[in-house]
Design a protein around this motif. Structure first.
Motif, PDB file in Angstrom:
ATOM      1  N   SER A   2       2.943  17.868  -4.456  1.00 20.45           N
ATOM      2  CA  SER A   2       1.228  18.171  -4.192  1.00 20.45           C
ATOM      3  C   SER A   2       1.177  19.277  -3.747  1.00 20.45           C
ATOM      4  O   SER A   2       1.631  19.881  -2.792  1.00 20.45           O
ATOM      5  CB  SER A   2       0.595  16.855  -3.206  1.00 20.45           C
ATOM      6  OG  SER A   2      -0.570  17.189  -3.239  1.00 20.45           O
ATOM      7  N   THR A   5      -5.485  23.851  -4.430  1.00 16.24           N
ATOM      8  CA  THR A   5      -6.012  24.190  -5.693  1.00 16.24           C
ATOM      9  C   THR A   5      -6.432  25.591  -5.624  1.00 16.24           C
ATOM     10  O   THR A   5      -7.078  26.083  -6.535  1.00 16.24           O
ATOM     11  CB  THR A   5      -6.944  22.997  -5.625  1.00 16.24           C
ATOM     12  OG1 THR A   5      -8.061  23.391  -4.658  1.00 16.24           O
ATOM     13  CG2 THR A   5      -6.573  21.673  -5.779  1.00 16.24           C
ATOM     14  N   ASP A 140       0.643  21.283 -14.754  1.00 18.87           N
ATOM     15  CA  ASP A 140      -0.425  20.024 -13.991  1.00 18.87           C
ATOM     16  C   ASP A 140      -1.009  19.215 -15.032  1.00 18.87           C
ATOM     17  O   ASP A 140      -0.767  19.254 -16.143  1.00 18.87           O
ATOM     18  CB  ASP A 140      -1.193  20.739 -13.047  1.00 18.87           C
ATOM     19  CG  ASP A 140      -2.194  21.498 -13.634  1.00 18.87           C
ATOM     20  OD1 ASP A 140      -2.775  21.171 -14.727  1.00 18.87           O
ATOM     21  OD2 ASP A 140      -2.862  22.340 -12.823  1.00 18.87           O
ATOM     22  N   ALA A 141      -1.810  18.248 -14.464  1.00 23.82           N
ATOM     23  CA  ALA A 141      -2.463  16.951 -14.974  1.00 23.82           C
ATOM     24  C   ALA A 141      -3.499  17.617 -15.950  1.00 23.82           C
ATOM     25  O   ALA A 141      -3.917  17.024 -16.993  1.00 23.82           O
ATOM     26  CB  ALA A 141      -3.042  16.116 -14.242  1.00 23.82           C
ATOM     27  N   VAL A 179       3.430  18.378 -12.243  1.00 25.50           N
ATOM     28  CA  VAL A 179       3.161  18.024 -10.822  1.00 25.50           C
ATOM     29  C   VAL A 179       1.470  17.950 -10.960  1.00 25.50           C
ATOM     30  O   VAL A 179       0.826  17.817 -11.918  1.00 25.50           O
ATOM     31  CB  VAL A 179       3.223  19.437  -9.899  1.00 25.50           C
ATOM     32  CG1 VAL A 179       4.743  19.791  -9.734  1.00 25.50           C
ATOM     33  CG2 VAL A 179       2.445  20.621 -10.528  1.00 25.50           C
ATOM     34  N   GLU A 180       0.841  17.632  -9.709  1.00 23.79           N
ATOM     35  CA  GLU A 180      -0.545  17.283  -9.618  1.00 23.79           C
ATOM     36  C   GLU A 180      -1.397  18.383 -10.167  1.00 23.79           C
ATOM     37  O   GLU A 180      -2.389  18.197 -10.797  1.00 23.79           O
ATOM     38  CB  GLU A 180      -0.961  16.755  -8.262  1.00 23.79           C
ATOM     39  CG  GLU A 180      -2.433  16.251  -8.064  1.00 23.79           C
ATOM     40  CD  GLU A 180      -2.527  15.867  -6.607  1.00 23.79           C
ATOM     41  OE1 GLU A 180      -3.670  16.089  -6.160  1.00 23.79           O
ATOM     42  OE2 GLU A 180      -1.558  15.565  -5.762  1.00 23.79           O
ATOM     43  N   ARG A 181      -1.065  19.480  -9.628  1.00 25.22           N
ATOM     44  CA  ARG A 181      -1.809  20.885  -9.730  1.00 25.22           C
ATOM     45  C   ARG A 181      -0.904  22.036  -9.562  1.00 25.22           C
ATOM     46  O   ARG A 181      -0.462  22.136  -8.457  1.00 25.22           O
ATOM     47  CB  ARG A 181      -3.285  20.688  -8.910  1.00 25.22           C
ATOM     48  CG  ARG A 181      -4.352  21.349  -9.306  1.00 25.22           C
ATOM     49  CD  ARG A 181      -5.554  21.165  -8.684  1.00 25.22           C
ATOM     50  NE  ARG A 181      -6.644  22.073  -9.111  1.00 25.22           N
ATOM     51  CZ  ARG A 181      -7.547  21.420 -10.090  1.00 25.22           C
ATOM     52  NH1 ARG A 181      -7.051  20.500 -10.791  1.00 25.22           N
ATOM     53  NH2 ARG A 181      -8.572  22.393 -10.233  1.00 25.22           N
TER      54      ARG A 181
END
Length: 204
Positions: A2, A5, A140-141, A179-181
């Motif tokens: 994680s 951002t 990322d997503a 990964v998430e972001r």
């Protein structure tokens, strides 16, 4: 994994360092096993199954291995284009024939790359590809890709956009690199899919 951002460059540098540290611990056997699995997954991608021309690259070091995939595409009769790094970090292209026709080229103090030894087709050649396989360190997503920071593929993506070319954009990674972001900047463009040794994930 994680991560923050914020779109600042230090965040990108930190994430690059972390991922490269993990890759550096992979053994040659790890890379070889994941290469075979990655090729199997990528070859099932419909965008590659129907492609006449694919722009790809030759993996080096502990990058997710591409050579098995390149050979499988050639065996299918696909025209495979490989990048040639230019002095200004832009990419020219040449056609992949066989592994024997690859030249090991060192650019300055950086890691040696394997480039096609034959005719140069020009930077615009990539605009004729049905699919473009992109190297990267993470995605990322949203489909935002983290590259190594050289900017070569940012130029490729901008060139595709100017030419109104719409190839499938696919990044090849290890499973832990989804990964998430990742930090993104206004010029960054999302990819359409990521292929890892365990599967395919689409973003749009």
């Amino acid at each position: 994994m994680s991560h923050g951002t914020r779109g600042s460059e230090p965040d990108k540098r930190t994430l690059r360092r972390e991922i490269l540290a993990v890759r550096s611990r992979l053994t040659a056997d790890d890379v070889r096993e994941s290469e075979a699995a990655l090729a199997g997954q990528a070859l099932a991608l419909p965008e590659l199954a129907t492609a006449c021309t694919v722009a790809a690259y030759v993996s080096v070091g502990s990058e997710p291995g591409t050579r098995a995939l390149l050979d499988a595409l050639r065996a299918r009769g696909v025209r495979v284009l490989l990048p040639v790094l230019l002095p200004d970090n832009d990419l020219d292209w040449g056609e992949y024939g066989t592994r024997d026709a690859l030249a090991r080229v060192r650019h300055g103090g950086r890691m040696a790359l394997y480039e096609p030894a034959g005719e140069r087709l020009g930077p615009e050649a990539v605009t004729g590809a049905d699919a473009v396989l992109l190297p990267g360190l993470a995605v990322d997503a949203r489909g935002m890709r983290l590259g190594r920071g050289g900017g070569s593929y940012d130029r490729v993506l901008a060139r595709l956009e100017r030419a109104r070319a719409r190839p499938a954009l696919v990044v090849l990674l290890y499973d832990t690199e989804v990964v998430e972001r990742v930090p993104a900047e206004p010029h960054d463009r999302p990819v359409h899919a990521v292929v890892t040794p365990s599967g395919i994930r689409r973003f749009r």
